[in-house]
Structures are given as structure tokens and as C-alpha cells.
Design a protein around this motif. Structure first.
Motif, short mmCIF file in Angstrom:
data_model
loop_
_atom_site.label_atom_id
_atom_site.label_comp_id
_atom_site.label_asym_id
_atom_site.label_seq_id
_atom_site.Cartn_x
_atom_site.Cartn_y
_atom_site.Cartn_z
N GLN A 477 -6.54 63.63 12.47
CA GLN A 477 -6.81 62.64 11.43
C GLN A 477 -7.04 63.35 10.10
OE1 GLN A 477 -10.15 60.21 12.59
NE2 GLN A 477 -9.25 59.58 14.54
N SER A 478 -6.31 62.91 9.07
CA SER A 478 -6.45 63.50 7.73
C SER A 478 -6.76 62.39 6.74
CB SER A 478 -5.15 64.21 7.33
OG SER A 478 -4.80 65.21 8.29
N ILE A 479 -7.92 62.47 6.10
CA ILE A 479 -8.30 61.41 5.17
C ILE A 479 -7.42 61.44 3.93
CG2 ILE A 479 -10.06 62.78 3.95
CD1 ILE A 479 -11.74 60.12 3.90
N ASP A 480 -7.05 60.26 3.48
CA ASP A 480 -6.27 60.10 2.25
C ASP A 480 -7.16 59.37 1.25
OD1 ASP A 480 -4.55 59.47 0.20
OD2 ASP A 480 -2.90 58.86 1.49
N ASN A 481 -7.77 60.15 0.34
CA ASN A 481 -8.72 59.56 -0.60
C ASN A 481 -8.06 58.61 -1.58
OD1 ASN A 481 -11.26 60.68 0.17
ND2 ASN A 481 -10.57 62.68 -0.57
N SER A 482 -6.76 58.77 -1.81
CA SER A 482 -6.08 57.87 -2.74
C SER A 482 -5.99 56.46 -2.20
CB SER A 482 -4.68 58.40 -3.06
OG SER A 482 -3.84 58.34 -1.90
N LYS A 483 -6.14 56.28 -0.89
CA LYS A 483 -6.06 54.96 -0.27
C LYS A 483 -7.39 54.54 0.36
CE LYS A 483 -1.14 55.57 0.72
NZ LYS A 483 -0.11 55.68 1.78
N SER A 484 -8.45 55.30 0.06
CA SER A 484 -9.79 54.98 0.57
C SER A 484 -10.61 54.31 -0.52
CB SER A 484 -10.49 56.25 1.05
OG SER A 484 -9.77 56.85 2.12
N ASN A 485 -11.70 53.67 -0.10
CA ASN A 485 -12.46 52.85 -1.03
C ASN A 485 -13.92 52.80 -0.60
OD1 ASN A 485 -13.46 49.69 -1.36
ND2 ASN A 485 -12.60 50.53 -3.22
N HIS A 486 -14.83 52.81 -1.58
CA HIS A 486 -16.26 52.64 -1.34
C HIS A 486 -16.79 51.72 -2.44
CE1 HIS A 486 -20.40 54.67 -0.35
NE2 HIS A 486 -20.42 53.35 -0.24
N PHE A 487 -17.19 50.50 -2.07
CA PHE A 487 -17.53 49.47 -3.05
C PHE A 487 -18.96 49.00 -2.81
CE2 PHE A 487 -17.54 44.89 -4.29
CZ PHE A 487 -17.31 45.07 -5.66
N LYS A 488 -19.75 48.94 -3.91
CA LYS A 488 -21.12 48.44 -3.85
C LYS A 488 -21.27 47.27 -4.83
CE LYS A 488 -23.60 52.65 -2.46
NZ LYS A 488 -24.71 53.58 -2.81
N TYR A 489 -22.02 46.29 -4.39
CA TYR A 489 -22.22 45.10 -5.22
C TYR A 489 -23.68 44.68 -5.14
CZ TYR A 489 -21.70 40.31 -6.96
OH TYR A 489 -21.82 39.14 -7.68
N HIS A 490 -24.28 44.40 -6.30
CA HIS A 490 -25.67 43.95 -6.39
C HIS A 490 -25.71 42.65 -7.18
CE1 HIS A 490 -30.07 44.20 -6.90
NE2 HIS A 490 -29.84 43.76 -8.14
N GLU A 491 -26.47 41.68 -6.67
CA GLU A 491 -26.57 40.38 -7.34
C GLU A 491 -27.99 39.86 -7.27
OE1 GLU A 491 -23.49 36.95 -7.07
OE2 GLU A 491 -25.05 36.48 -5.58
N ASN A 492 -28.47 39.36 -8.38
CA ASN A 492 -29.80 38.73 -8.45
C ASN A 492 -29.64 37.36 -9.12
OD1 ASN A 492 -32.68 39.10 -10.55
ND2 ASN A 492 -32.63 38.25 -8.50
N ILE A 493 -30.05 36.32 -8.41
CA ILE A 493 -30.00 34.95 -8.94
C ILE A 493 -31.42 34.40 -8.97
CG2 ILE A 493 -29.09 32.62 -8.65
CD1 ILE A 493 -26.73 33.81 -7.15
N ASN A 494 -31.84 33.94 -10.15
CA ASN A 494 -33.14 33.28 -10.31
C ASN A 494 -32.89 31.85 -10.74
OD1 ASN A 494 -35.00 35.62 -9.90
ND2 ASN A 494 -33.87 36.41 -11.67
N ALA A 495 -33.56 30.92 -10.08
CA ALA A 495 -33.30 29.51 -10.34
C ALA A 495 -34.61 28.74 -10.40
CB ALA A 495 -32.40 28.93 -9.25
N ALA A 496 -34.60 27.67 -11.18
CA ALA A 496 -35.73 26.74 -11.25
C ALA A 496 -35.18 25.34 -11.44
CB ALA A 496 -36.67 27.10 -12.38
N TYR A 497 -35.91 24.33 -10.97
CA TYR A 497 -35.42 22.96 -11.08
C TYR A 497 -36.58 22.00 -11.24
CZ TYR A 497 -37.04 21.67 -6.41
OH TYR A 497 -37.83 21.37 -5.33
N VAL A 498 -36.26 20.84 -11.80
CA VAL A 498 -37.15 19.69 -11.79
C VAL A 498 -36.32 18.47 -11.38
CG1 VAL A 498 -38.85 20.48 -13.46
CG2 VAL A 498 -36.77 19.38 -14.27
N ASN A 499 -36.95 17.60 -10.65
CA ASN A 499 -36.28 16.39 -10.16
C ASN A 499 -37.29 15.25 -10.30
OD1 ASN A 499 -33.75 15.67 -9.16
ND2 ASN A 499 -34.57 15.37 -7.10
N SER A 500 -36.94 14.22 -11.06
CA SER A 500 -37.86 13.14 -11.33
C SER A 500 -37.28 11.82 -10.84
CB SER A 500 -38.14 13.06 -12.83
OG SER A 500 -39.09 12.06 -13.11
N GLN A 501 -38.14 10.96 -10.29
CA GLN A 501 -37.68 9.74 -9.65
C GLN A 501 -38.57 8.56 -10.03
OE1 GLN A 501 -38.06 10.75 -5.54
NE2 GLN A 501 -36.37 12.20 -5.55
N LYS A 502 -37.92 7.41 -10.12
CA LYS A 502 -38.68 6.18 -10.34
C LYS A 502 -37.88 5.00 -9.80
CE LYS A 502 -40.88 3.22 -13.82
NZ LYS A 502 -42.10 3.07 -13.01
#
Length: 815
Positions: A477-502
């Protein structure tokens, strides 16, 4: 965060003046003559005038019950419990002067025969129930559910479609947010499909379909499907077991065990599932390639044959602890894992313009995969009083770990069959996802029938994907770096809501606003041959919602509702990875780090006549639609997602719940829509409008007290899916159920896709200098067998009371 708080305060001030839903409430406590509380009692709230059903509840572990959000009227309570005489209250008035009724302790008298060994209740929940903001599908009423996994059950659910790639749609809209017990899975695409396949249908309680979620829910997804697992709150030790087997070309099994123990302050529950799934997918492609003058240059006949076998195990453990009469604490641990093996073979024949063979390519892929999914949850509910003021909170930790490898061989032959070249290579594909979430929700009732809900949620997601590519020369087995991949993803979601009823006498208003702020960054790590790259995306969006309902009569038989919501669909993590992945010598796929989120706005006018008729007319418009786009590079199709278009959909949705005779229940659903898309794919205009019709019918037959059956059908006309137009198709299924063992057990036989007509035929549109025709079939024609059994013994002692799931079966009548 300062911006979020400011918006929330603005919404609070603006919405409190308008709001919806009555604050009327009736509550009480149920005890026996020995002064012990009675949990698991069935409490039905009825209109005093005509005894029509309003709501149903089950008393909790402290014998308490509560009905909230009641309109001004005169009500009566009817309470039943195993071993006790029925209780009926005096008329109870709810009006502006008496919005809250707190009853003294209700004492149930014992029936003549207190020593009950077992109780069998033959009542059955209806398949479909219509609530104000959702459609509820009771899975137990689907006879064929015990022989199916969760993804297959969704495919049989009215209004839900699942395509051959596992993509889920609701009422014609894709990009659905799937929740398990109200919590997001944070999965999509094939990952979500694999997870749902590992859950046997026997662990499901109900499926909730929400076209127009309120501001309380995440804004992600064009709609929400909430899958509820079985959870029994009646006293004592109870459980159920189901074993399902189905046979098509290949065999599958779906087995499930549910256990519950409830004693005083503690409720323990677990769902255990095991499944083996083997499936095939047979696809044929005919592709044509043209020159700039639209003359035919060449063509390709391509056949793909894939066979996969997967085993899955899942266990869900939960604890509810009543710390005080006002506070309940809970914990849930879910462990889900599986292993899979996959074989993929293809053969492609290349032709010139005169349809003479110019070459032949073949290949195969042997793949192995394993996954381990762990999720933990801690939750709390505190009720400050009996008027509806409460605080709830959740924290979650989720870890998804998967590992896989794919060994590929490709062969190129000349027209005379001589081998021209051979290429062997290997992909190693580990991935790791960590998710942390925290949320809190607060409910505050006010005077004059005003109710306010507010809350926040924060989530952090870290995703790491590695794809190492190796050339193979025998055992080397011989690694081919041109066709290899290492991907990292970071996500932060902050949410707030109000819901009013009558609510007023007939008019109700609900206004909500949710704000979500997203910070995301992705990084493709470089190596010796590939330079690294990165991207950052930060955006904040507002998601208003509004609901106005009007009762057309005084007895609440006819209701008209106007709704408006705005939603977002974010790209899944892998679609942002720019790595080029190989499927066969004619098909590659790639991600796109420049993808933007897609937005949807929806307005719907809905009419409901009791539980008989439900009609909705909606207009949906979409911006920044992202979809898989394809371009031809020579004779290779390269597919990647891109924001290419805007679109619209008019939808008329009609559902009926009919009982032509005492033994026949009929639930037809007709969806008529006109949809269009407008944009540009690379250099080609994408401008297409079509009319779509979908018809579903669900027939349920009661032949005797112990024998029942179902007949279900589905038809979908020509449909639009990105750069593909799908031809019409249909399927038909049937099932029989025989109750045994005094009604606690059942034997079921089912048949799915009886004529094997569920075959996809697709044609490409807006493809530069090329066109493609595809046919795809899989192992959908099946016959299944299942055995189900409910267990749990009820014994009534003088000082201690244990209720089994017979009380839960009684709850099936509370509708």
C-alpha cells in the motif's frame, strides 16, 4: 449575545399585547379509599352539554392530572382506573371570573372484584390524529410496523416520502429536521438513513409531523418529524416484545424489547433493538454526449449493482425521578452501533456517434464499515404552581464515531476485449463527531388569558473526517497524498425565542420570534502535495412565526387557521468538504465550502372539521436553494452541491378520516401542488415548472374482535428533484393481524410493494451538452411476519398499588 437579549426584550413587549391560547385550567389529585395515590388513571375531559371529548390525560406517579389552555365552557371529568369504579364529576365552569379550578382530592371507590390478574383492553388508537400544530400518527395502528425498521415505517407514514437514497420529505418538501423524542439527531443523508434503519419499528410509539413549527423549535429544516419512542408511565413492571422477519430477494429481521418499571417516585424505562438488513440496488444509466452544435458525439450504457448487509443494535435507557411534587429530574443514555459490508460492481460500455462499441470499463468495490453512536441527556422540569408557570432544561452530549474502508478495482478494456489497464486502490475513512447542547424553556401565564414562552439554546459541533487514499500493488500500500483529504468543521449556534399567546371566545392569536446566530469554520488540512484551505461563515437570522385561528361555531367543530413561518436549511457537514470522491470511472462527487444556507417562507390557510376533515392551502417560496448539481467533464459526471436557484410551491393538502362501516376505517390523503425552480447551473438555465399529484390511502378493517387488516397504497406523479425529473410510480401493501393470548399477543403478516412497482425512472434537465436517463430498483417487494406480546401483571394490595400497561392501553381510548 447583547443583540439576542435586546431582540428578546423587544419581542416580549410587542407580543404580550397580542398573544394566543386560553389560560383556563382544571387540576386535581386521585386517590383510593386507602388514601394511596392512584397513578395511571385515565382522565377524560368532556363538554358538559353534549359529552364530546376535549382532552385526555393519564395521572402521574403522584396521582395528579392537569388540563391547561381551556376555553370558556362547562366541562365534566370522567375518570377510570383498573379495579376502581368509574367516577364522573359535577359540571365544572371555566369563564373569565373562574379561569382556574383546583379540585379537592378525588376518591375512587373499589370495584367489586379488586383482585385483577390481568386486564385486556381491545380499544385501538386511530392511525391519524389532528392537533393544532401537528399531525400525530400512532405507529401501533400500522400493522406492518412490526416487520419494518424506522426508515421503512416513515415511508409508510401518510404525508412522508423516502427516496432510494434515504432522503426524507414531508408533503413534498425535502430538508426535513428529524427529532427523536424531541431532540435533534444532528445527522442527515446516509448517516441519518443508517441510524433510522437500525431502529426496529417495534420501539416506536408515535410519529409527529409538523409543517409549521412554532418559534420554540429549532429553525433548521423545511419541516419537522418528531419520532417518539415507547415510554410507559403506568405503575409496576410492564413491557412488550416484538420479533419481525421479512423476505424479499434477501432476508431482514427487526426485533425490539421495551421494559418499564414505575414505583412511586421512580420511573425506569428501556428500549432495546436489534436488526439485520440486507438490500440491493440495481441501477441502469444511459448517457448521451453532444458537441457545441448539438450533434451526438458518444454515448454510455452503465450498469451499477450494489448489495449491502448491515447489522444494528440500539439500547435506550432512561430514568425519571420525582424529586418533589413540583420537580421532576430525568436522565437518558442511548447507545447505537452497527457494522456493514457492501459490494458494488459496475460495467460501462462506450459507444461512438454511430453506436459502435469503442471500449468497456468494469470495476468493483468491497466496503466495510462500523459505527458507534453515544448520546446522553440530563433534563429537569419544575412547576412553580398549578397555573402553568414552569421551567424546563436539557443538556446533551453526543458522540458519533465511524470507521470504514473501501477497496476498489477498475479495469479498462479495448473494444475487442483486450485489457488495456488495471488500477487497484484503497480508501480508509474514519470520522468523529462531537456535539454539546444546552437549552432551557420557561412558561409564564398572565392575566387576561395571556401566556408567554421564552427560552434559549446553544450547541457546539466538532466534526472531523479523514479520507486516506492508497495505491495497491499486490500487498503493498502506497499513500497518494494528492488524492487524500483531512477535513475539520466547527459550528456554534446560539438561539433565543419568545412565543406569546392569547385567546378570546373564538379568536386565538400566537406570535413568535426566534433568533439564531451561527459561527462556523471549516479547514481542509494540507499535506505534502495538497495545500490547505479554510473558510469562515458567520450569520444571524430572524425567524418569525404567526398563527391566527378562528372557531366557526360555538362547539369547536370547525376551525379556520392562518399560519406563517420562516425556516432555514443548513448544508450538512460533509457537503462542505471540497474533497473529490470516486464512485466509479464515470461518476465523481465533491463538496462545496462556499455553500450558503437555504431559506424558506411559508403561508398556509388551514380548515379542520373535527377529526374528519383537514385541508390546507399553502404557498412556499425558497431562496438560495442548494441542490446536487451535475456537469459533464468528458464522459465523467461530477456532482456537487451549489446554491443555484430560487423556487416556489403551491400546495393543497386534504386528509379525511372516514368510517364507511363499523368494521372499516378509511384515511385518504390527496396532495396537489404546482412547483417551480429558476436559476442557473454552471452555464445552463434551470427553469422548470410542473404539476405534482400524490395520493395515499390507508384502509383498516376489523373483521372480528381478534382479526384485523390493512390495505395501503401510494401514487406519486411526475416530480422535480433538482436537475432530475422523476416519472410517476405507485406501490401497494397489505397486512393481517391476529390477536392471541387473551389479546396481549399478536401474529402479523404483511406484504410490501406487492407488484414491485416502486421503481425510479429519472431524466436529467439543464445538463450542458449531455443528458442522462436513469432507472433504479431495490429490494422493496417483501413479505413479512411478526410476533408481538405485551406483558405485566397487576396486583392490588391494601397499601400499595401497581398499574401495568393495561392502563396505557386504556389511554388508547382517550381521543
Amino acid at each position: 449575545m447583547k443583540t439576542l437579549l435586546t431582540l428578546c426584550l423587544m419581542c416580549f413587549n410587542a407580543l404580550t399585547a397580542f398573544s394566543q391560547t386560553s389560560s383556563g385550567m382544571i387540576s386535581g389529585t386521585i386517590k383510593g379509599t386507602d388514601n394511596d395515590v392512584i397513578p395511571g388513571a385515565t382522565v377524560r375531559l368532556m363538554i358538559s352539554k353534549d359529552s364530546s371529548m376535549v382532552k385526555g390525560e393519564i395521572s402521574n406517579g403522584n396521582g395528579k392530572f392537569q388540563f391547561s389552555n381551556l376555553q370558556n365552557n362547562t366541562y365534566v371529568l370522567v375518570i377510570t382506573a383498573i379495579g376502581q369504579k368509574q367516577y364522573k364529576s359535577v359540571p365544572l365552569l371555566i369563564d373569565d371570573s373562574h379561569p382556574v379550578v383546583t379540585l379537592p382530592v378525588i376518591i375512587l371507590l373499589p370495584a367489586k372484584n379488586i383482585q385483577l390478574k390481568e386486564v385486556v383492553v381491545s380499544a385501538k388508537k386511530p392511525l391519524i390524529e389532528q392537533d393544532i400544530d401537528r399531525t400525530i400518527v400512532n405507529v401501533e395502528s400500522m400493522i406492518g410496523s412490526a416487520t419494518s425498521n424506522t426508515l421503512e415505517v416513515l415511508g409508510k407514514t401518510p404525508g412522508v416520502s423516502v427516496d432510494n437514497n434515504g432522503e426524507i420529505s414531508l408533503n413534498g418538501r425535502t430538508g426535513i429536521l428529524v427529532l427523536i423524542d424531541g431532540r435533534s439527531t444532528y445527522m442527515s443523508g446516509q448517516d441519518l438513513a443508517s441510524y433510522l434503519k437500525s431502529l426496529p419499528g417495534g420501539v416506536l410509539d408515535k410519529i409527529e409531523l409538523m409543517d409549521n413549527p412554532s418559534a420554540k423549535y429549532d429553525a433548521a429544516g423545511n419541516a419537522i418529524i418528531n419520532i417518539r419512542l415507547k415510554k410507559n408511565r403506568t405503575g409496576g413492571f410492564t413491557g412488550s416484545v416484538s420479533a419481525g422477519y421479512s423476505q424479499g430477494r434477501y432476508a431482514r429481521n427487526n426485533d425490539a424489547l421495551s421494559l418499564n418499571y414505575n414505583h412511586r417516585k421512580i420511573n425506569l424505562f428501556t428500549n432495546i433493538g436489534y436488526n439485520i438488513e440486507k438490500n440491493y440496488t440495481y441501477e441502469t444509466y444511459y448517457r448521451k454526449f453532444y458537441n457545441t452544435e448539438a450533434g451526438l458525439c458518444s454515448s454510455l450504457d452503465l450498469v451499477n449493482n450494489q448489495v449491502g448487509k448491515n447489522t444494528g443494535q440500539s439500547i435506550n435507557l432512561g430514568l425519571d425521578f420525582t424529586a418533589s411534587p413540583k420537580t421532576t429530574l430525568g436522565a437518558i443514555v442511548n447507545l447505537n452501533g452497527g457494522k456493514g459490508k457492501n459490494t458494488f460492481d459496475y460495467e460501462g460500455n462506450n459507444f461512438n456517434a454511430g453506436h459502435q462499441l469503442t471500449g468497456l470499463n468494469t470495476g468493483n468495490t468491497l466496503g466495510k464499515s462500523s459505527r458507534t453512536n453515544l448520546s446522553t441527556n440530563l433534563n429537569m422540569l419544575h412547576k412553580f404552581d398549578n397555573k402553568g408557570k414552569e421551567l424546563s432544561a436539557d443538556v446533551n452530549y453526543i458522540r458519533y464515531i465511524s470507521d470504514g474502508d473501501q477497496a476498489l478495482q477498475n479495469f479498462i478494456y479495448q473494444a475487442d476485449g483486450t485489457l488495456a489497464s488495471r488500477h487497484d486502490f484503497l480508501y480508509i475513512l474514519p470520522s468523529n463527531i462531537g456535539i454539546y447542547t444546552a437549552k432551557a424553556d420557561y412558561v409564564q401565564p398572565f392575566k387576561n388569558k395571556v401566556r408567554l414562552e421564552a427560552g434559549f439554546k446553544s450547541s457546539v459541533i466538532d466534526n472531523e473526517n479523514i479520507s486516506d487514499y492508497y495505491d495497491l500493488e499486490g500487498p503493498i500500500q502506497s499513500i497518494d497524498n494528492s488524492k487524500s483529504n483531512h477535513f475539520k468543521y466547527h459550528e456554534n449556534i446560539n438561539a433565543a425565542y419568545v412565543n406569546s399567546q392569547k385567546a378570546w371566545k373564538r379568536l386565538g392569536v400566537q406570535l413568535g420570534l426566534r433568533v439564531e446566530s451561527t459561527q462556523a469554520r471549516g479547514k481542509q488540512l494540507g499535506n505534502e502535495e495538497v495545500s490547505g484551505s479554510s473558510f469562515t461563515k458567520n450569520y444571524t437570522s430572524l425567524f418569525p412565526s404567526a398563527f391566527v385561528s378562528y372557531k366557526l361555531d360555538s362547539v369547536n367543530k370547525n376551525t379556520l387557521t392562518l399560519m406563517m413561518v420562516r425556516r432555514i436549511a443548513r448544508p450538512n457537514y460533509q457537503s462542505l468538504n471540497p474533497f473529490l470522491f470516486f464512485r466509479d470511472q464515470y461518476s465523481y462527487s465533491s463538496g462545496n465550502p462556499m455553500l450558503k444556507p437555504q431559506y424558506q417562507s411559508r403561508v398556509e390557510l388551514k380548515f379542520q372539521h373535527k377529526q374528519l376533515l383537514n385541508m390546507g392551502l399553502s404557498y412556499n417560496w425558497f431562496t438560495d436553494i442548494f441542490l446536487p448539481t451535475t456537469e459533464a467533464a468528458g464522459n465523467v459526471f461530477i456532482t456537487r452541491s451549489d446554491n443555484v436557484a430560487k423556487g416556489f410551491m403551491f400546495l393543497l393538502n386534504t386528509t379525511l378520516s372516514l368510517s364507511p362501516t363499523k368494521w372499516w376505517n378509511f384515511n385518504p390523503t390527496l396532495r396537489l401542488s404546482r412547483m417551480g425552480i429558476e436559476g442557473k447551473v454552471y452555464t445552463e438555465n434551470l427553469d422548470f415548472v410542473t404539476n405534482v399529484a400524490r395520493l395515499e390511502f390507508n384502509n383498516y378493517f376489523t373483521f372480528s374482535k381478534t382479526l384485523s387488516g390493512e390495505l395501503i397504497g401510494y401514487y406519486a406523479s411526475t416530480d422535480l428533484n433538482g436537475q432530475q425529473v422523476t416519472s410517476g410510480m405507485y406501490r401497494l401493501g397489505a397486512a393481517l393481524q391476529k390477536k392471541i393470548l387473551k389479546g396481549k399477543g399478536s401474529i402479523r403478516v404483511s406484504a410490501d410493494d406487492i407488484f414491485h412497482s416502486w421503481v425510479y425512472e429519472r431524466k436529467s434537465i439543464s445538463l450542458k451538452q449531455a443528458e442522462s436517463f436513469q432507472t433504479s430498483a431495490s429490494d422493496t417487494q417483501r413479505i413479512g411476519f411478526a410476533f408481538t406480546y405485551r406483558f405485566g401483571k397487576e396486583t392490588f394490595a391494601r397499601k400499595r398499588r401497581h398499574n401495568d400497561n393495561a392502563a396505557e392501553a386504556e389511554k388508547g381510548r382517550v381521543d
